[in-house]
Every structure is written in structure tokens, then in C-alpha cells.
Design an enzyme around this catalytic site. Structure first.
Site, PDB file in Angstrom:
ATOM      1  N   GLU A   1      47.768 -11.113  79.404  1.00 32.11           N
ATOM      2  CA  GLU A   1      48.784 -11.444  80.389  1.00 32.11           C
ATOM      3  C   GLU A   1      50.027 -10.654  79.984  1.00 32.11           C
ATOM      4  O   GLU A   1      50.437 -10.712  78.822  1.00 32.11           O
ATOM      5  CB  GLU A   1      49.116 -12.941  80.381  1.00 32.11           C
ATOM      6  CG  GLU A   1      50.141 -13.288  81.451  1.00 32.11           C
ATOM      7  CD  GLU A   1      50.653 -14.728  81.414  1.00 32.11           C
ATOM      8  OE1 GLU A   1      50.403 -15.419  80.399  1.00 32.11           O
ATOM      9  OE2 GLU A   1      51.294 -15.143  82.383  1.00 32.11           O
TER      10      GLU A   1
ATOM     11  N   ARG B   1      39.957 -17.059  67.121  1.00 32.66           N
ATOM     12  CA  ARG B   1      41.079 -16.133  67.036  1.00 32.66           C
ATOM     13  C   ARG B   1      41.467 -15.877  65.590  1.00 32.66           C
ATOM     14  O   ARG B   1      41.106 -16.635  64.685  1.00 32.66           O
ATOM     15  CB  ARG B   1      42.275 -16.694  67.793  1.00 32.66           C
ATOM     16  CG  ARG B   1      42.822 -17.995  67.180  1.00 32.66           C
ATOM     17  CD  ARG B   1      44.129 -18.334  67.834  1.00 32.66           C
ATOM     18  NE  ARG B   1      43.884 -18.131  69.239  1.00 32.66           N
ATOM     19  CZ  ARG B   1      44.782 -17.905  70.194  1.00 32.66           C
ATOM     20  NH1 ARG B   1      45.955 -17.879  69.957  1.00 32.66           N
ATOM     21  NH2 ARG B   1      44.497 -17.717  71.438  1.00 32.66           N
TER      22      ARG B   1
ATOM     23  N   LYS C   1      52.450 -16.334  71.145  1.00 30.48           N
ATOM     24  CA  LYS C   1      53.427 -15.541  71.866  1.00 30.48           C
ATOM     25  C   LYS C   1      54.721 -16.315  72.061  1.00 30.48           C
ATOM     26  O   LYS C   1      55.807 -15.753  72.003  1.00 30.48           O
ATOM     27  CB  LYS C   1      52.854 -15.170  73.234  1.00 30.48           C
ATOM     28  CG  LYS C   1      52.320 -13.762  73.312  1.00 30.48           C
ATOM     29  CD  LYS C   1      52.021 -13.417  74.758  1.00 30.48           C
ATOM     30  CE  LYS C   1      50.732 -12.648  74.876  1.00 30.48           C
ATOM     31  NZ  LYS C   1      50.302 -12.463  76.267  1.00 30.48           N
TER      32      LYS C   1
END
Length: 556
Positions: free
Chosen positions: A34, A258, A268
RNA sequence: UGCCCAAUAGUAUAAUGGUAGUACGACAGAUUUUGGUUCUGUUUGUCUUGGUUCGAAUCCAGGUUGGGCAACCA
């Protein structure tokens, strides 16, 4: 044909699919960021996985921006993401955007309405949440759930036409309000946002949710293996449901754990906070775990790829030690970085029996690990700078450096013997005096002596000055995200130390941003883009392993 | 609390019913004009309880522990 590396679980799936003729053996992956922030090393793991898989199995990888939320996204991020992927050494097949598919996705939604599998909701977010029930209590239908197909079609068209305000209506899938998986309890497909989109402008005021955009986008592109992180596991039934009901290309979703790194944060949201609140100088601050930060710090793309390959791909949560990343960059730079001498915390050394004003040229090897590394010329004189920590007034037994009466070799030059020193009023040593052994010159040593220690130096009259930025871990806790309270209270106050005036070999004045060196005995450094022809700025990428630091810490 | 995912040395990762191995780290030694590099050696592990089996890290069941989900974010 050489290495017999075992396959990770996703490679096993791909190989089985190929063996079974699934999709005729075609492999097409995608990397779907994104555009609402900069890429970090966690994304690097995903990039290496997705692109690596395609390379290995003769496939391709698309870059697709998941731009379905106009209020958080921006072109600035699109550009940085592309730059970082390229820098990491990968090239995508197609550059695509979920927003390219808005028209198609709208048509998909209409199809589901027609099938009686989607309806326009009037309830507010709070009402919807309340009606969803809890994991143990089934949800209850809202009045809107029983609307006719015709009415839903009409209402959805009017949503698109902009007849309603934000939040006034949504489109929901008709799932199972009693499903144990909460994602199946009539998930939202569309919401109204009268917001400007960085690519579609004001064309749309309804935007698809992740669940109604991602899988469909995969399918439109004929993605064969859609690889995402663990938290999307509960979304997979929905992913499959939409594909089945729409009867479109069956992309399959697979999930891996992850990457987490000690002493940093990887979300983020948190990284953005560090930037916006000024805890760091920007997204590319060399202390950040962003790709751009690591690049500026001096990390190479190869070292980051090496880390990603070494940590493997699994489904269990992990916490990778920062030390492994450091190992990866040392491993590379040891072979490739030229050695130079730089004195970061200088103290003056006068060689009492070396003729005042005499200058001698010495030859130094650029890289002992590289046969073709070549040599350079060093200037030697009676007044030098050495590292303050390389002299001790009362040296302990295992201190192999300079002290009164101690002998040590000056790298590429002579053996010297400490004689005396001057102190200022505060007790700080200002000048050290030593004598040298003329017959001990490097390359033709006739002294017959061996000394335990070798130290680096620069000639005072020849040295150039440079700014050196010393970085340490950004956080004091191994896993700041897991600690109680505000993660920002765990920021390491000493994560940046700026040395305004270090003395370096004069040749370094010509160094260009991005160039990497080993400062002998001090670590690997790279030239920061802040450098000017007048002032070179170095970033410390990583220290050398330091057995003495370990040894001396033992005594404490 | 419901559903889902996972569990192998300090950290990662392999062994896919048949000798628990590798890397990073740590420790010790050798080499070294970088206390770097290189080389050698050492150390430490299958969450637990049962079951299936000639044989289980692997398969099954229960438990424990850790993580995720219940956004008009992705």
C-alpha cells in the site's frame, strides 16, 4: 547444480503445483504494497520471497500498489517503493494498481448483488459492530439485509453516483452471521469516501475494502501464488469465497511469518510516528529499518538479500537478532571495502627521535582480502594523531597498545615505544611522546622485535578532517513493540553521536556518496549524501567485531 | 471466551516415519603488521502427557505456552 539447499514450505507448494500441472506450471507472483509509507526490511523479506520464487521457477512478479484507501496514500510513496525494489535488485513484470480495477471491481459487486450475495447497509459502524455479535454469540441481521435485489442495485448505483455522505451507506457481502470466523459475518465490501485519490482523482466516491480488492486483483492478473503474512490467514476463507462466487481465476493465498528484528520496530504506523515527531531525521535516517535508511547507513542490497535468505520462510513467529544483519554486511564488506586509517577521537603523538620537518612516504595495502586491491601512499612525520583509547597511562596486563615503556607498531610504519605524556589542568592527556625504531620499518623490519599490538594513525600535517556519524541501535529494548507503555520511551538516547572533526587520510576527501570503507580497527563506514567537496560526512555502517571490547568489559 | 496459526540449542533454520544437522552467537586455541579476517575445537535442542509403529521431531488425541482475528485500515 551445486547446493542442496532444502526447500521452504512455499517452494514445496510451488513445486507440487508444477508437478501436478496446476496452471500449466505457470508461476506468477505479486508484491502488493500500500503506498502509504516507505518500505522496510520486513518488506524486503516479502520482495525476496516473491521475486525469488518467480526467478527460481521461471515465472514473473507484478508490482501492484494496493491503493484502495485514498486518505492514507500518496504518489511520494509510490516513487520511493519503486526505487527501493529496484535498488534491492529486482525488476517487476508489470506495474499495476488496484485502482486500475475499480470499474471491474464495481461490476463484480453488481454481480454479487444480482446473485443475492451482497446488500446495501444503512447501519452505522457502531450498529454493524453490535449486530455482528461476538466470537461466541452469533450476529443478528440488520433490517437492510432483507432488501430486494432491485433495491440493492439501485442503492449501490446511487452510492457510486455520490448521493450519500461518507458513512451513510456501505455494501456488505451476505455471508454467515453465525460463522465462528468473524470475517465471514457479512464483511464490508465498499465504503463511501468523498476523498481525492492520488490516481483516480475524484472519479470515485466509493472505494473497495481490502477483502474485496485484493483477491479480485490477484485473480484479474492471473496471479498463481498470492503470498502474504500470517495475519491474513483468517481472511483466506473470504478470499476463496469471493473467487468462487464470482467464478473468476482461482488465485491461491499462502501465508508466511513476517520478519522481526531486535532493537527496532517494524510497523509502518510506528515508523511514521518516529519520522513525524522528529525522533529521527526522516524515513531514510540511517537508524531506521527502512530500505532507504539501511541504504544510507551503508548496507548493500546483497547484504539485505543475504539476510532474507538466511532467515528462511516459515509460519512461526520469529525475532531475528540484529547481529545476523551485521554479520551479513561484514561478510560482504570484508571482501570489498578498502582499508583506510581514520582517527575518530584524536590525541597528538610526537616521535621525539624522528627529525622535525621530515616527511616519508610509506606504502599501504588497500585490502588484504583482495589480491587486486592495490596500494596507496601514506605520509609519515614526527607529529601524528592516534586514537585516545590506544594509550593508557597505567595499562593493564592484556592491553596490547601504547603506554609508558610499552611498544606498539604503527600500522604500515614503525615500532614505537611510549616515553612520556603531557596533561592539561583537567588531567586530560594532551600529547604523548614516543621514540621510534628506525630499523623496524614495515616491509623491511630488521629489528627482530615482535609486538602484540598494531595501531592506526594519521600524520597531523597531512590529515584531512571529516564528520563522522556514529550510530547505535534505535531502541534499548530487544522488542520495543512488546513492552508496556509508549514505545518511544524506549528510544536509545545515544543512537546518534556526531564527531564533527575526525582526522582521516587526505585521499578520503575525494570519496563520493555511497562509497564504503573500512576504517582500520574501527568499522565499516560509508559516505553520506550530506557530504560536500569541503566536508565529507561518513556514516558508521557497523563496527568490526571487537574482542578487546569484550575482554575489557569482563573486568567490570 | 469462540475460531485460526504455531512450537527443534541463546537466535534462526534443516531432517517430509529410519544417525537430530547447519548458520549466527558464545567459549577455547592457532594464525595475523587490523584485538579484523582465516582456521580448529567445545558447548547447548525436539513444549508436555498419552497413543499408533519394529522405529516418532515428524502421524493421532489431550494439555501447556506463544501469536493472530472480532477496523467504513491494509
Amino acid at each position: 547444480m551445486s547446493e542442496e539447499r532444502s526447500l521452504n514450505f512455499i517452494e514445496q507448494i510451488v513445486e507440487e503445483d508444477i508437478a501436478n500441472g496446476v496452471n500449466d506450471g505457470r508461476v506468477l507472483t505479486r508484491f502488493p504494497p500500500e503506498p502509504n509509507g516507505y518500505l522496510h526490511i520486513g518488506h524486503a523479506k516479502s520482495i525476496v520471497l516473491n521475486f525469488g520464487l518467480a526467478q527460481k521457477y521461471n515465472g514473473k512478479t507484478n508490482l501492484r500498489f494496493d491503493d484502495t484507501n485514498p486518505v492514507t496514500e500518496d504518489t511520494e510513496y509510490v516513487e520511493s517503493i519503486k526505487e527501493d525494489i529496484r535498488w534491492l535488485g529486482f525488476e517487476w513484470e508489470k506495474e499495476l494498481y488496484a485502482s486500475d480495477y475499480f470499474e471491474q471491481l464495481y461490476a463484480f459487486a453488481v454481480k454479487l448483488i444480482e446473485k443475492g450475495l451482497a446488500y446495501v447497509e444503512d447501519a452505522t459502524a457502531e450498529q454493524i459492530a453490535a449486530a455482528k455479535g461476538t466470537p461466541t454469540v452469533p450476529g443478528t441481521p440488520t433490517p437492510a439485509r432483507s432488501r430486494s435485489v432491485a433495491e440493492n442495485l439501485d442503492l449501490f448505483a446511487r452510492m457510486r453516483a455520490g448521493e450519500f455522505k461518507d458513512g451513510e451507506k456501505t455494501l456488505r457481502a451476505k455471508g454467515d452471521l453465525a460463522a465462528p470466523n468473524m470475517h465471514m459475518r457479512d464483511p464490508l465490501m465498499y465504503r463511501i469516501k468523498h476523498a481525492h485519490h492520488h490516481r483516480t482523482g475524484d472519479k470515485w466516491c466509493i472505494y473497495p475494502m481490502y477483502d474485496f480488492a485484493h483477491g479480485q486483483s490477484d485473480s484479474i492478473e492471473n496471479i498463481t501464488h498470492s503470498i502474504c503474512t500470517l495475519e491474513f490467514i483468517p481472511h483466506r476463507p473470504l478470499y476463496d469465497w469471493f473467487i468462487k462466487e464470482l467464478d473468476i481465476f482461482p488465485s491461491r493465498q499462502y501465508e508466511f511469518a513476517r520478519l522481526n528484528l531486535t532493537y527496532t520496530v517494524m510497523s509502518k504506523r510506528k515508523l511514521k510516528q518516529l519520522v513525524e515527531e522528529g525522533h529521527v531525521r526522516g524515513w531514510d535516517d540511517p537508524r531506521m529499518p527502512t530500505i532507504s535508511g539501511l541504504r544510507r547507513r551503508g548496507y548493500t542490497a546483497a547484504s539485505i538479500r543475504m539476510l532474507c535468505e538466511r532467515v528462511g520462510v516459515q509460519k512461526r513467529d520469529n525475532m531475528i537478532e540484529l547481529g545476523l544483519l551485521e554479520f551479513c554486511i561484514r561478510e560482504e564488506l570484508n571482501k570489498t571495502a578498502n582499508r583506510v586509517m581514520a582517527v575518530l577521537d584524536p590525541v597528538k603523538l610526537v616521535i621525539t627521535n624522528y627529525p622535525e620537518g621530515q616527511v616519508e612516504e610509506l606504502t599501504a595495502e588497500n585490502n588484504p582480502e583482495d589480491e587486486n586491491g592495490g596500494t596507496r601512499t601514506l605520509h609519515f612525520s614526527n607529529t601524528l594523531y592516534i586514537e585516545r583509547e590506544d594509550f593508557m597511562e597505567n595499562p593493564p596486563k592484556k592491553f596490547f597498545r601504547l603506554g609508558p615503556g610499552n611498544m606498539v607498531r604503527l600500522k604500515n610504519a614503525y615500532i614505537i615505544k611510549g616515553e612520556s605524556f603531557d596533561k592539561d589542568a583537567d588531567g586530560n592527556i594532551t600529547t604523548i611522546y614516543a621514540s621510534y625504531l628506525p630499523e623496524s620499518k614495515s616491509g623491511g623490519d630488521q629489528s627482530g622485535l615482535t609486538v602484540k599490538g598494531t595501531i592506526h594513525w594519521v600524520s597531523a600535517a597531512h590529515a584531512a578532517t571529516a564528520e563522522v556519524r556514529i550510530y547505535d541501535r534505535l531502541f534499548t529494548a530487544e522488542n520495543p513493540a512488546a513492552e508496556e507503555g509508549d514505545f518511544k520511551s524506549l528510544i536509545n538516547p545515544d543512537s546518534l553521536q556526531v564527531i564533527e572533526k575526525a582526522f582521516v587520510e587526505p585521499g578520503l576527501l575525494q570519496a563520493k556518496p555511497g562509497e564504503r570503507f573500512q576504517f582500520l580497527r574501527k568499522g565499516y563506514f560509508s559516505v553520506d549524501p550530506d557530504s560536500t567537496p569541503e566536508k565529507v560526512v561518513f556514516n558508521r555502517t557497523v563496527t568490526l567485531k571487537d574482542a578487546w571490547a569484550k575482554e575489557s568489559a569482563k573486568g567490570k
